[in-house]
Design a protein around this motif. Structure first.
Motif, short mmCIF file in Angstrom:
data_model
loop_
_atom_site.label_atom_id
_atom_site.label_comp_id
_atom_site.label_asym_id
_atom_site.label_seq_id
_atom_site.Cartn_x
_atom_site.Cartn_y
_atom_site.Cartn_z
N LEU A 262 0.82 -1.20 0.00
CA LEU A 262 0.00 0.00 0.00
C LEU A 262 0.86 1.26 0.00
CD1 LEU A 262 -2.71 -1.20 2.51
CD2 LEU A 262 -3.03 -0.78 0.06
N LEU A 263 1.99 1.22 0.71
CA LEU A 263 2.87 2.38 0.72
C LEU A 263 3.59 2.55 -0.61
CD1 LEU A 263 4.37 2.15 4.32
CD2 LEU A 263 2.66 3.77 3.46
N ARG B 172 3.64 8.06 6.30
CA ARG B 172 3.76 9.46 6.71
C ARG B 172 3.63 9.57 8.23
NH1 ARG B 172 2.47 14.42 3.99
NH2 ARG B 172 2.11 16.10 5.50
N ARG B 173 2.72 8.81 8.78
CA ARG B 173 2.53 8.78 10.23
C ARG B 173 1.80 7.49 10.58
NH1 ARG B 173 4.28 12.51 13.51
NH2 ARG B 173 3.40 12.76 15.62
N TRP B 174 2.18 6.89 11.71
CA TRP B 174 1.53 5.67 12.21
C TRP B 174 0.78 6.04 13.48
CZ3 TRP B 174 1.82 0.70 9.99
CH2 TRP B 174 1.16 -0.30 10.71
N ILE B 175 -0.55 5.92 13.42
CA ILE B 175 -1.40 6.28 14.55
C ILE B 175 -1.97 5.00 15.15
CG2 ILE B 175 -3.47 7.53 15.28
CD1 ILE B 175 -2.99 9.42 12.88
N GLY B 176 -1.67 4.75 16.41
CA GLY B 176 -2.19 3.57 17.10
C GLY B 176 -3.48 3.89 17.83
N PRO C 100 3.14 6.55 -1.06
CA PRO C 100 4.11 6.70 0.03
C PRO C 100 3.71 7.73 1.07
CG PRO C 100 5.18 6.76 -2.13
CD PRO C 100 3.71 6.87 -2.38
N ASP C 101 2.72 8.56 0.76
CA ASP C 101 2.33 9.63 1.68
C ASP C 101 1.15 9.23 2.57
OD1 ASP C 101 3.01 12.28 2.47
OD2 ASP C 101 1.16 13.01 1.58
#
Length: 429
Positions: A104-105, A134-138, A109-110
């Motif tokens: 998916l990236l 770009r950012r990983w939100i848990g 990539p963004d």
């Protein structure tokens, strides 16, 4: 249009909150790809997201856990099963999760990834293995497990007179970390084997929260044990997701009985641990057979799963929308699901909890120690235990008073809006 990848392990209790989040992000204008189990395809489509199904060892079905994980059925609930689950239910899924995230990236990539905390497939990319989002939100869909000098995941450690509370908490937290050290070492090997560098997991409980760029905890601080040493900005409390009634649901014929003079007792075993209704639902039905109480059993599965009779003062449904039902309830009996327990408390309803698997003991501890109801400390209570706990709750105004007080904290937060705001913020960074 911004692309967001929402990801969940293929367990119902992990997936449905994330599908709800995916729907909120779609409504906010994002292009959302949902990574999860193929059996949830219809729900994902209804949310307006596009499903990219998990494959390989990440693609198990929680309705047939014994088929996918035969060894699991031989384990005892507690540290043994938890260690095994972390290693093999969640850890063995990491390579296939990671591969799909990388696909998916490569397409975008963004992209921002929003994943429940037990979806561990982001760990390799956060440490140099492949592309990093770009950012990983848990998203914390279970009680906060972060260790603290002030408490353990199950509340402050018991102490004898003259014993230092901080030392007791530290000792208990160390013991819990040691009990899961085998799982931590296993995850370390899996992540390292995918080419990650600089990744260390000294404590499984803390690593879940320190690895993502942001952690959104689906509760309010008032339903947590205070932690004065929780690092600033490590966790954002965004409140629980509100229950959503499905389109087209209509009130059943028995609905007016909710407004009668009898106390209304609601019982459920949720959507995952409901394969054996003799654990909690059936003891509850037996406990109040012939009593001046209306029992509503939300089974999460067809009524044919019941092995015993349904008393005349009880009704059973496969599904009842809690946003409609719980405001009319006097007591909520549950095996300790995070979402359902908080839905009851948000409605100001005190709780009786009987659950010993997964994260349920931690949820039950919060109910008991925070004065919100009674923790039966068992997976399979006898009918007389259930009846006694309900009578105690009904006869003790402080339980409802505490639940009503907590409901006011829930009223002040708008979980979906806060989550959408954090994702929007991620695209500005």
């Amino acid at each position: 249009m911004s692309r967001v990848v929402v990801a969940a392990s293929p367990l119902a209790g992990h997936t449905f909150p994330m599908i709800q989040i995916a729907g909120e992000l779609v409504t906010a204008g994002h292009d959302v790809t949902f990574v999860g189990g193929e059996r949830f395809a219809d729900h994902v489509a209804q949310a307006g997201a596009t499903l990219r199904p998990l494959t390989g060892k990440a693609a198990y079905d929680d309705r047939r856990m014994a088929e996918f994980f035969p060894e699991r059925s031989t384990l005892s609930p507690g540290p043994e099963m938890l260690t095994w689950d972390v290693s093999h239910v969640f850890g063995d899924a990491i390579p296939d999760q990671h591969a799909l995230i990388q696909e998916l990236l490569a397409e975008d990539p963004d992209a921002v990834v929003v994943a429940e905390l037990m979806f561990l497939g982001g760990l390799p990319s956060l440490h140099g293995a492949g592309a990093r989002p770009r950012r990983w939100i848990g998203v914390g869909i279970s009680p906060l497990y972060y260790p603290s000098d002030d408490t353990t995941p199950f509340g402050p450690a018991p102490v004898a007179p003259g014993t230092d509370q901080v030392e007791a908490n530290r000792a208990m937290n160390a013991g819990l970390a040691a009990a899961l050290s085998g799982a931590a070492e296993y995850l370390q090997r899996v992540v390292d084997g995918l080419g990650a560098t600089g990744f260390t997991m000294p404590n499984y409980f803390s690593t879940m929260y320190t690895e993502p760029d942001d952690v959104l905890q689906l509760t309010v601080p008032e339903f947590e044990f205070p932690r004065s040493d929780l690092p600033e900005n490590l966790v954002r409390f965004v409140g629980p997701l509100p229950p959503v009634a499905p389109a087209g649901w209509t009130e059943p014929a028995w609905w007016p009985e909710l407004d009668g003079d009898r106390p209304v007792v609601v019982v459920t075993q949720g959507t995952l641990a409901n394969d054996d209704l003799s654990e909690l639902v059936e003891p509850t039905l037996a406990a109040f057979d012939g009593e001046d109480v209306l029992v509503v059993a939300a089974l999460g599965r067809p009524a044919v799963a019941l092995t015993g009779p349904v008393p005349a003062n009880a009704v059973v449904e496969e599904f009842v929308p809690f946003d409609r039902l719980l405001p009319r309830a006097d007591v909520f009996i549950t095996n300790g699901g995070y979402g359902a327990t908080q839905q009851a408390l948000a409605a100001g309803v005190p709780v009786v909890v009987a659950g010993q698997t997964e994260d349920k003991p931690a949820i039950a501890a919060r109910v008991g120690l925070l004065g919100l109801g009674i923790d039966l400390r068992t997976q399979r209570p006898a009918p007389e235990e259930v009846a006694g706990a309900v009578r105690q709750v009904l006869a003790t105004p402080s339980f409802r008073d505490r639940a009503v007080e907590l409901s006011r904290a829930y009223e002040k937060v708008d979980g979906p809006r806060l989550i959408v705001d954090v994702v929007a913020e991620a695209f500005r960074k």
